[in-house]
Write a protein that holds these residues in place. Structure first.
Motif, mmCIF file in Angstrom:
data_model
loop_
_atom_site.group_PDB
_atom_site.id
_atom_site.type_symbol
_atom_site.label_atom_id
_atom_site.label_comp_id
_atom_site.label_asym_id
_atom_site.label_seq_id
_atom_site.Cartn_x
_atom_site.Cartn_y
_atom_site.Cartn_z
ATOM 1 N N ALA A 9 -4.278 -9.605 -6.772
ATOM 2 C CA ALA A 9 -4.066 -11.004 -6.357
ATOM 3 C C ALA A 9 -2.712 -11.173 -5.687
ATOM 4 C CB ALA A 9 -4.195 -11.933 -7.553
ATOM 5 N N SER A 12 -2.112 -9.824 0.147
ATOM 6 C CA SER A 12 -3.240 -9.245 0.896
ATOM 7 C C SER A 12 -4.559 -9.702 0.298
ATOM 8 C CB SER A 12 -3.178 -7.712 0.868
ATOM 9 O OG SER A 12 -1.961 -7.269 1.399
ATOM 10 N N GLY A 13 -4.672 -9.587 -1.022
ATOM 11 C CA GLY A 13 -5.911 -9.998 -1.697
ATOM 12 C C GLY A 13 -6.150 -11.497 -1.569
ATOM 13 N N ILE A 31 -9.866 -9.431 -9.323
ATOM 14 C CA ILE A 31 -9.450 -8.790 -10.581
ATOM 15 C C ILE A 31 -7.997 -8.335 -10.418
ATOM 16 C CG2 ILE A 31 -9.942 -6.973 -12.257
ATOM 17 C CD1 ILE A 31 -12.798 -6.837 -11.104
ATOM 18 N N ARG A 34 -1.997 -7.777 -13.554
ATOM 19 C CA ARG A 34 -0.867 -8.520 -14.116
ATOM 20 C C ARG A 34 -1.363 -9.851 -14.699
ATOM 21 N NH1 ARG A 34 3.281 -7.567 -9.020
ATOM 22 N NH2 ARG A 34 3.812 -5.417 -9.520
ATOM 23 N N ASN A 40 3.820 -8.892 -5.743
ATOM 24 C CA ASN A 40 5.281 -8.751 -5.776
ATOM 25 C C ASN A 40 6.016 -9.971 -5.233
ATOM 26 O OD1 ASN A 40 5.237 -6.313 -7.024
ATOM 27 N ND2 ASN A 40 5.337 -5.116 -5.134
ATOM 28 N N GLY A 56 12.016 -8.951 -7.193
ATOM 29 C CA GLY A 56 12.992 -8.757 -6.125
ATOM 30 C C GLY A 56 12.912 -9.849 -5.071
ATOM 31 N N HIS A 58 12.521 -12.147 -1.987
ATOM 32 C CA HIS A 58 11.557 -12.177 -0.882
ATOM 33 C C HIS A 58 11.912 -13.281 0.108
ATOM 34 C CE1 HIS A 58 9.241 -9.379 -3.236
ATOM 35 N NE2 HIS A 58 8.363 -9.277 -2.245
ATOM 36 N N ILE A 59 12.185 -12.882 1.331
ATOM 37 C CA ILE A 59 12.468 -13.843 2.408
ATOM 38 C C ILE A 59 11.371 -13.675 3.445
ATOM 39 C CG2 ILE A 59 14.128 -14.550 4.188
ATOM 40 C CD1 ILE A 59 15.489 -12.447 1.473
ATOM 41 N N ASP A 219 -7.134 -4.590 -15.709
ATOM 42 C CA ASP A 219 -7.163 -3.469 -14.779
ATOM 43 C C ASP A 219 -8.584 -3.394 -14.216
ATOM 44 O OD1 ASP A 219 -7.496 -0.676 -13.809
ATOM 45 O OD2 ASP A 219 -5.418 -0.544 -14.486
ATOM 46 N N TYR A 220 -8.723 -3.174 -12.923
ATOM 47 C CA TYR A 220 -10.070 -3.248 -12.338
ATOM 48 C C TYR A 220 -11.040 -2.293 -13.007
ATOM 49 C CZ TYR A 220 -9.676 1.104 -9.650
ATOM 50 O OH TYR A 220 -9.553 2.423 -9.315
ATOM 51 N N GLU A 252 -4.807 6.128 -6.789
ATOM 52 C CA GLU A 252 -5.380 5.745 -8.100
ATOM 53 C C GLU A 252 -6.896 5.554 -7.986
ATOM 54 O OE1 GLU A 252 -3.348 2.455 -10.155
ATOM 55 O OE2 GLU A 252 -5.318 1.728 -10.766
ATOM 56 N N ARG A 360 0.010 -3.066 1.026
ATOM 57 C CA ARG A 360 1.129 -2.119 0.974
ATOM 58 C C ARG A 360 0.772 -0.860 0.167
ATOM 59 N NH1 ARG A 360 7.403 -3.444 1.363
ATOM 60 N NH2 ARG A 360 8.221 -2.477 -0.488
ATOM 61 N N LEU A 361 -0.004 -1.030 -0.885
ATOM 62 C CA LEU A 361 -0.350 0.119 -1.730
ATOM 63 C C LEU A 361 -1.583 0.854 -1.213
ATOM 64 C CD1 LEU A 361 0.190 -1.584 -5.197
ATOM 65 C CD2 LEU A 361 1.634 0.172 -4.146
ATOM 66 N N MET A 369 5.821 -8.982 4.230
ATOM 67 C CA MET A 369 4.758 -9.947 3.899
ATOM 68 C C MET A 369 3.969 -10.378 5.129
ATOM 69 S SD MET A 369 6.601 -12.465 1.159
ATOM 70 C CE MET A 369 8.194 -12.532 1.907
ATOM 71 N N ASP A 370 4.664 -10.621 6.224
ATOM 72 C CA ASP A 370 3.944 -11.135 7.405
ATOM 73 C C ASP A 370 2.956 -10.103 7.930
ATOM 74 O OD1 ASP A 370 6.064 -9.483 8.323
ATOM 75 O OD2 ASP A 370 6.012 -10.448 10.289
HETATM 76 P P1 FAD Z 1 1.176 -6.372 -3.903
HETATM 77 O O1 FAD Z 1 2.021 -7.578 -3.870
HETATM 78 O O2 FAD Z 1 1.741 -5.116 -4.504
HETATM 79 O O3 FAD Z 1 -0.181 -6.759 -4.635
HETATM 80 C C1 FAD Z 1 -1.081 -5.793 -5.125
HETATM 81 C C2 FAD Z 1 -1.669 -6.348 -6.407
HETATM 82 O O4 FAD Z 1 -2.670 -5.448 -6.887
HETATM 83 C C3 FAD Z 1 -0.619 -6.484 -7.504
HETATM 84 O O5 FAD Z 1 -0.619 -7.793 -8.012
HETATM 85 C C4 FAD Z 1 -1.056 -5.456 -8.539
HETATM 86 O O6 FAD Z 1 -0.755 -5.854 -9.867
HETATM 87 C C5 FAD Z 1 -2.549 -5.386 -8.292
HETATM 88 N N1 FAD Z 1 -3.117 -4.122 -8.769
HETATM 89 C C6 FAD Z 1 -2.657 -2.876 -8.522
HETATM 90 N N2 FAD Z 1 -3.399 -1.966 -9.180
HETATM 91 C C7 FAD Z 1 -4.358 -2.656 -9.855
HETATM 92 C C8 FAD Z 1 -5.403 -2.282 -10.747
HETATM 93 N N3 FAD Z 1 -5.585 -1.003 -11.101
HETATM 94 N N4 FAD Z 1 -6.208 -3.266 -11.246
HETATM 95 C C9 FAD Z 1 -6.014 -4.567 -10.937
HETATM 96 N N5 FAD Z 1 -5.001 -4.978 -10.127
HETATM 97 C C10 FAD Z 1 -4.193 -4.032 -9.596
HETATM 98 N N6 FAD Z 1 8.559 -8.585 2.367
HETATM 99 C C11 FAD Z 1 9.084 -9.507 3.206
HETATM 100 O O7 FAD Z 1 8.411 -9.916 4.176
HETATM 101 N N7 FAD Z 1 10.338 -10.037 3.000
HETATM 102 C C12 FAD Z 1 11.112 -9.646 1.952
HETATM 103 O O8 FAD Z 1 12.240 -10.128 1.794
HETATM 104 C C13 FAD Z 1 10.590 -8.662 1.059
HETATM 105 N N8 FAD Z 1 11.338 -8.235 0.025
HETATM 106 C C14 FAD Z 1 10.821 -7.297 -0.818
HETATM 107 C C15 FAD Z 1 11.619 -6.860 -1.877
HETATM 108 C C16 FAD Z 1 11.137 -5.901 -2.753
HETATM 109 C C17 FAD Z 1 12.005 -5.416 -3.886
HETATM 110 C C18 FAD Z 1 9.819 -5.374 -2.571
HETATM 111 C C19 FAD Z 1 9.278 -4.338 -3.520
HETATM 112 C C20 FAD Z 1 9.031 -5.796 -1.523
HETATM 113 C C21 FAD Z 1 9.519 -6.757 -0.622
HETATM 114 N N9 FAD Z 1 8.754 -7.227 0.435
HETATM 115 C C22 FAD Z 1 9.284 -8.149 1.304
HETATM 116 C C23 FAD Z 1 7.391 -6.708 0.689
HETATM 117 C C24 FAD Z 1 6.298 -7.585 0.045
HETATM 118 O O9 FAD Z 1 6.461 -7.597 -1.358
HETATM 119 C C25 FAD Z 1 4.928 -7.013 0.404
HETATM 120 O O10 FAD Z 1 4.774 -6.901 1.794
HETATM 121 C C26 FAD Z 1 3.755 -7.825 -0.112
HETATM 122 O O11 FAD Z 1 4.028 -8.479 -1.324
HETATM 123 C C27 FAD Z 1 2.577 -6.901 -0.302
HETATM 124 O O12 FAD Z 1 1.442 -7.617 -0.722
HETATM 125 P P2 FAD Z 1 0.167 -6.809 -1.221
HETATM 126 O O13 FAD Z 1 -0.817 -7.828 -1.653
HETATM 127 O O14 FAD Z 1 -0.258 -5.818 -0.199
HETATM 128 O O15 FAD Z 1 0.692 -5.934 -2.447
#
Ligand code: FAD
Ligand code: UDP
Length: 387
Positions: A9, A12-13, A31, A34, A40, A56, A58-59, A219-220, A252, A360-361, A369-370
């Protein structure tokens, strides 16, 4: 019952679920392992009532009007331009290294000469990655590059990644290029800011739809099984033939069959401070001192008025999935060999029609974020909403 399952959530999700529910009117189950949404970007009020970013600072910043407009449906913005100072030679100077930094660190005549050379060679307003500046033909510019490399990049990068700049993809240090300018802002994108009521509230607004169901704290693998042998899924023990949008770590999902992808983790040390302001800018970087890389004071970012303040120090850590405190994969590690390993998983995933990997993962990509939002919108249009 569900047309789609979204794992994770985070942003991206959330974009995918929002689009599926609002554009297609289909049912989505999210699902999330956290106890909260937002991934994040999650923010919350701490025990002193100060709004903090739990994972951490986030801007939000982007060149993409489409992304800004899309998110603006779910939030108003606090317009904010991030400024970072670096602690160098006992002074606090602007980061990214720019013409003002040069003047503050070097004697006036030398600074003037180097400034002139930078402008002649690269042009006023240009951004020059440090590894590129080090290749300059001009001897004086190379001298400057070595100085900036040593004072700003080498030790910070070694702390942050456990590696030197050369051991990483050049785009990593290229994120903070030398800026031939007097603009002290950390980002120069046309759209910058923070969601006025926080990221969590913005994501909550995105997910506020009767077709979206959310399972937190799960966990999924407790609900969804991925059968590696034939690439099929089951949900709650029943075959599931809808699409699975996966935003967790790609290695994973495949049970690490090709080996583990390396990540870098962080430890955040929050401190409540009983005064209205701790430091002059949102972030101060410490390239050469201490075990932490930077201190961020959230009130600068959020604009919150409060008698107290909260800061966070970031301590880089090796990622160790079995060790609490080191078990969150904050950063993929951009290096060619890691990209090769990632591609093994990626190619395998492409054979599974039901599976969509974003974020990201799942994409093992150092996304801001963008970029996540832009990618999710594109994938929705090209792979989901094609009917
Ligand atoms: P995530 O936010 O990682 O979301 C993935 C989700 O999947 C998580 O909630 C996780 O718990 C869940 N998940 C993982 N595995 C499982 C599982 N097995 N079962 C169920 N759920 C699961 N970007 C900016 O644009 N500006 C910033 O200033 C900036 N600062 C940052 C500072 C830090 C310290 C970090 C680490 C990142 C920063 N970013 C910043 C990047 C930003 O956080 C990401 O681009 C964005 O949040 C990624 O979104 P996501 O949904 O792809 O991943
Ligand atoms: N960097 C550095 N010194 C600094 C700021 C950044 O060496 O003062 C390098 C470091 O390798 C860092 C990278 O540039 O990991 C990207 O910095 P950014 O601020 O974009 O990192 P993030 O906010 O994603 O952690």
């Amino acid at each position: 019952m569900y047309d789609y399952v979204v794992i994770g959530a985070g942003l991206s999700g959330a974009v995918m679920a929002e689009r599926i529910a609002n554009v297609q009117g289909k049912n989505v189950l999210i699902i999330e392992k956290r106890r909260h949404i937002g991934g994040n970007t999650y923010d919350r009020y701490d025990e002193n009532g100060v709004l903090i970013h739990q994972y951490g600072p986030h801007i939000f910043h982007t060149k993409l009007k489409q992304v800004w407009d899309y998110l603006s449906r779910f939030t108003e913005w606090r317009h904010y331009h991030h400024q970072v100072l670096g602690s160098i030679d006992g002074k606090l100077v602007p980061i990214p290294f720019n013409l003002n930094t040069l003047e503050q660190l070097l004697p006036a005549r030398l600074a003037g000469e180097l400034e002139e050379k930078l402008v002649i060679h690269f042009g006023y307003g240009s951004k020059v990655p440090i590894l590129k500046l080090r290749e300059a033909e001009d001897r004086d510019l190379r001298w400057l590059a070595d100085l900036v490399y040593e004072k700003v990049f080498l030790h910070y990068t070694t702390k942050q990644w456990g590696m030197t700049p050369e051991e990483l993809d050049p785009n990593v240090t290229g994120r903070v290029p030398v800026f031939v300018s007097r603009d002290d802002r950390y980002f120069s994108d046309p759209y910058q800011g923070l969601p006025k009521h926080g990221y969590t509230q913005m994501v909550e607004n995105m997910l506020d739809h009767p077709n979206i169901k959310l399972m937190l704290n799960t966990d999924y693998r407790e609900a969804l099984s991925f059968h590696l042998e034939n690439g099929s899924f089951s949900l709650f023990g029943q075959p599931f033939d809808g699409k699975v949008i996966y935003t967790g770590a790609i290695d994973e999902l495949f049970d690490y069959k090709h080996g583990r992808l390396p990540y870098r983790s962080l430890r955040f040390e929050f401190e409540g401070v009983r005064k209205p302001e701790y430091q002059k800018t949102g972030t101060v970087n410490y390239p050469n001192e201490y075990d932490y890389t930077r201190i961020t004071e959230f009130k600068h970012l959020t604009g919150q008025q409060h008698a107290d303040t909260t800061i966070v120090r970031e301590y880089p850590q090796p990622y160790e999935p079995e060790v609490p405190g080191r078990d969150i994969p904050y950063y993929p590690v951009p290096r060619p060999e890691n990209q090769e390993l990632f591609k093994k998983y990626w190619r395998e995933a492409q054979d599974i029609d039901q599976l969509v990997l974003i974020g990201r993962l799942a994409e093992y990509k150092y996304y801001d974020m963008d970029a996540c939002v832009a990618k999710a919108l594109k994938v929705f249009e090209q792979q989901i909403d094609i009917g």
